[in-house]
Design a protein around this motif. Sequence first.
Motif, mmCIF file in Angstrom:
data_model
loop_
_atom_site.group_PDB
_atom_site.id
_atom_site.type_symbol
_atom_site.label_atom_id
_atom_site.label_comp_id
_atom_site.label_asym_id
_atom_site.label_seq_id
_atom_site.Cartn_x
_atom_site.Cartn_y
_atom_site.Cartn_z
ATOM 1 N N ARG A 160 26.061 26.547 -29.867
ATOM 2 C CA ARG A 160 27.376 27.232 -30.992
ATOM 3 C C ARG A 160 26.944 26.613 -32.160
ATOM 4 N N THR A 178 33.075 30.537 -29.450
ATOM 5 C CA THR A 178 33.412 30.192 -28.054
ATOM 6 C C THR A 178 32.576 28.878 -27.649
ATOM 7 N N ALA A 179 32.805 28.539 -26.444
ATOM 8 C CA ALA A 179 32.084 27.169 -25.913
ATOM 9 C C ALA A 179 30.698 27.594 -25.394
ATOM 10 N N ASP A 180 29.963 26.613 -25.583
ATOM 11 C CA ASP A 180 28.518 26.986 -25.151
ATOM 12 C C ASP A 180 28.177 26.227 -23.719
ATOM 13 N N GLU A 181 29.162 25.767 -23.033
ATOM 14 C CA GLU A 181 29.154 25.276 -21.925
ATOM 15 C C GLU A 181 30.554 25.225 -21.318
ATOM 16 N N THR A 182 30.430 25.222 -19.799
ATOM 17 C CA THR A 182 31.786 25.238 -18.908
ATOM 18 C C THR A 182 32.555 23.882 -18.875
ATOM 19 N N GLU A 234 36.520 27.214 -29.719
ATOM 20 C CA GLU A 234 35.927 25.841 -30.005
ATOM 21 C C GLU A 234 36.299 25.350 -31.494
#
Length: 152
Positions: free
Chosen positions: A75, A95-99, A148
């Motif tokens: 991101r 948005t997030a780049d990992e869970t 994020e």
Amino acid sequence: MRRFRLVTATVSLAVGALLTGCTQGTPAPTETIAPTETTAVEIPTFVPDGGAEANKPFFDYTLEQLIAANPKPDRKTMVDTLVNAGFDKSRMEVTADETAIGLEVDFMIVAVKMPDDQCLLGQWGARGYSSEMAAPTDSGQCLMGKPEPIDW
């Protein structure tokens, strides 16, 4: 037995005739394609005071070039690339780049609210890149939920 020989002979003649028909006669013409002039590809440019429609080609071009060079951008890289291209970081969401448990996400979205208050949304993930223009949500954001933080 005689009938079998007659059938075999007839089939052999038919196959032979078909094969002969395929190999005899004039050869098929070959198509020659004349060389054409090389057309220059027009690279879109950023329109600083332009809206979403005016800047979507440049937005797409910028992110597609990034993805071609870096097939799994995070991101921060996506945001920084758009900022370096001229987009206003203070008007971006991502948005997030990992869970939550540290796994790779299926897709990531970066959004920019343009001066005409329309949003450019670029999505990158397992199915490739896509984008669209959209009106902001009722809250005024481009993305649903809680994006994020862009705090760098």
